[in-house]
Design an enzyme around this catalytic site. Structure first.
Site, mmCIF file in Angstrom:
data_model
loop_
_atom_site.group_PDB
_atom_site.id
_atom_site.type_symbol
_atom_site.label_atom_id
_atom_site.label_comp_id
_atom_site.label_asym_id
_atom_site.label_seq_id
_atom_site.Cartn_x
_atom_site.Cartn_y
_atom_site.Cartn_z
ATOM 1 N N TYR A 1 0.849 -1.238 0.034
ATOM 2 C CA TYR A 1 -0.036 0.087 -0.035
ATOM 3 C C TYR A 1 0.849 1.358 -0.028
ATOM 4 O O TYR A 1 2.148 1.317 0.218
ATOM 5 C CB TYR A 1 -0.921 -0.123 1.142
ATOM 6 C CG TYR A 1 -0.250 0.252 2.543
ATOM 7 C CD1 TYR A 1 -0.042 1.431 3.154
ATOM 8 C CD2 TYR A 1 0.305 -1.005 3.156
ATOM 9 C CE1 TYR A 1 0.629 1.650 4.127
ATOM 10 C CE2 TYR A 1 0.907 -1.007 4.448
ATOM 11 C CZ TYR A 1 0.952 0.316 4.903
ATOM 12 O OH TYR A 1 1.698 0.454 6.253
ATOM 13 N N CYS A 2 0.242 2.141 -0.382
ATOM 14 C CA CYS A 2 1.013 3.705 -0.394
ATOM 15 C C CYS A 2 -0.175 4.888 -0.362
ATOM 16 O O CYS A 2 -1.385 4.309 0.007
ATOM 17 C CB CYS A 2 1.817 3.939 -1.499
ATOM 18 S SG CYS A 2 0.804 3.798 -3.292
ATOM 19 N N THR A 3 0.064 5.848 -0.395
ATOM 20 C CA THR A 3 -0.940 7.166 -0.003
ATOM 21 C C THR A 3 -2.072 6.925 -0.903
ATOM 22 O O THR A 3 -3.190 6.954 -0.421
ATOM 23 C CB THR A 3 -0.030 8.491 -0.078
ATOM 24 O OG1 THR A 3 1.001 8.421 0.616
ATOM 25 C CG2 THR A 3 -1.071 9.542 0.319
#
Length: 255
Positions: free
Chosen positions: A178-180
């Protein structure tokens, strides 16, 4: 209340240099501020303005003559800001819209499996799932998902080294990342697939979409999500952080 739009799409833009000035003029005409990156591989940006201004920009990007329908799959996330979170407007030309530094990695050819926020908790609770946070180290400090591995990246381009040293496709069968907002996972998952990994998942819409859609009572997220503007961080329901900071340039997540 102002509207903030985080947007990106990987799509061939061979004429990206010619798009810079008309896009800048379009944003300026609507008093929109923030930062947009253009490259041969697509577009990446975070901008803010009145709701009417942002809606006009998004409409032009998706259906207008400027991009001629090439951004009809634009990934969008909206939030609010009580004051203008950017100091200026910048439209920049780059080699990559998010810098991995591996020319062979092409998210338009192959990416991991998208997982909707409603299904994310079940996936990361599954035994033998390796949960990776692919953001920079200073972002991870502010918040992360329970049990996530922090690769301690000073910049996104270091993900290649982390993968080479710490990940093995024969041993790590299922990876969830996951990331922003999702863009870094597009590159990271594509990179892992090209290195022989078979089961690679990533959170659709990123942390921001998860915080928007998942009630805090059901959330596996702890802390706040760092954002690259004067709001500094967002919490559940995309509520603004109470932390103060000088106005930033509004750089999207390009490294």
């Amino acid at each position: 209340m102002l509207k903030v739009a985080a947007l990106y799409q990987f799509t061939p833009l061979p004429d990206f240099r010619a798009l810079r000035e008309p896009l800048r003029e379009l944003c300026a005409a609507h008093a929109i501020k923030g930062s947009i990156l253009l490259a041969a591989e697509g577009i990446n940006g975070t901008v803010a303005g009145t709701p009417r201004a942002i809606d006009a920009l998004v409409s032009e990007l998706q259906t207008g003559a400027l991009f001629s329908g090439r951004l009809n799959d634009l990934e969008l996330k909206f939030s609010q800001a009580s004051a203008m979170p950017f100091a200026r407007l910048k439209v920049r030309l780059k080699k990559e819209i998010v810098t991995l530094g591996d020319p062979a990695t092409d998210p338009t050819r192959a990416v991991g499996i998208y997982v909707d926020p409603q299904d994310w908790n079940e996936l990361i609770a599954t035994p033998d799932t390796i949960l990776l946070d692919v953001r920079n180290d200073f972002e991870v400090v502010m918040g992360s998902f329970e049990g996530a591995i922090d690769p301690q990246l000073a910049r996104f381009g270091q993900f290649k080294d982390f993968a080479a040293q710490e990940l093995d496709h024969r041993k790590h069968r299922r990876i969830a990342m996951y990331c922003t907002g999702g863009i870094r996972c597009e590159k990271a998952s594509s990179y892992l697939l090209s290195r022989g990994f078979k089961e690679v998942y990533h959170l659709k819409g990123g942390i921001l979409k998860y915080l928007e859609q998942i009630p805090e009572s059901e959330s596996r997220w702890r802390g706040e999500c760092f954002v690259f503007d004067d709001r500094i961080a967002l919490g559940h329901g995309l509520k603004e952080s109470r932390q103060a900071s000088p106005v930033m340039d509004g750089a999207p997540h390009d490294d």
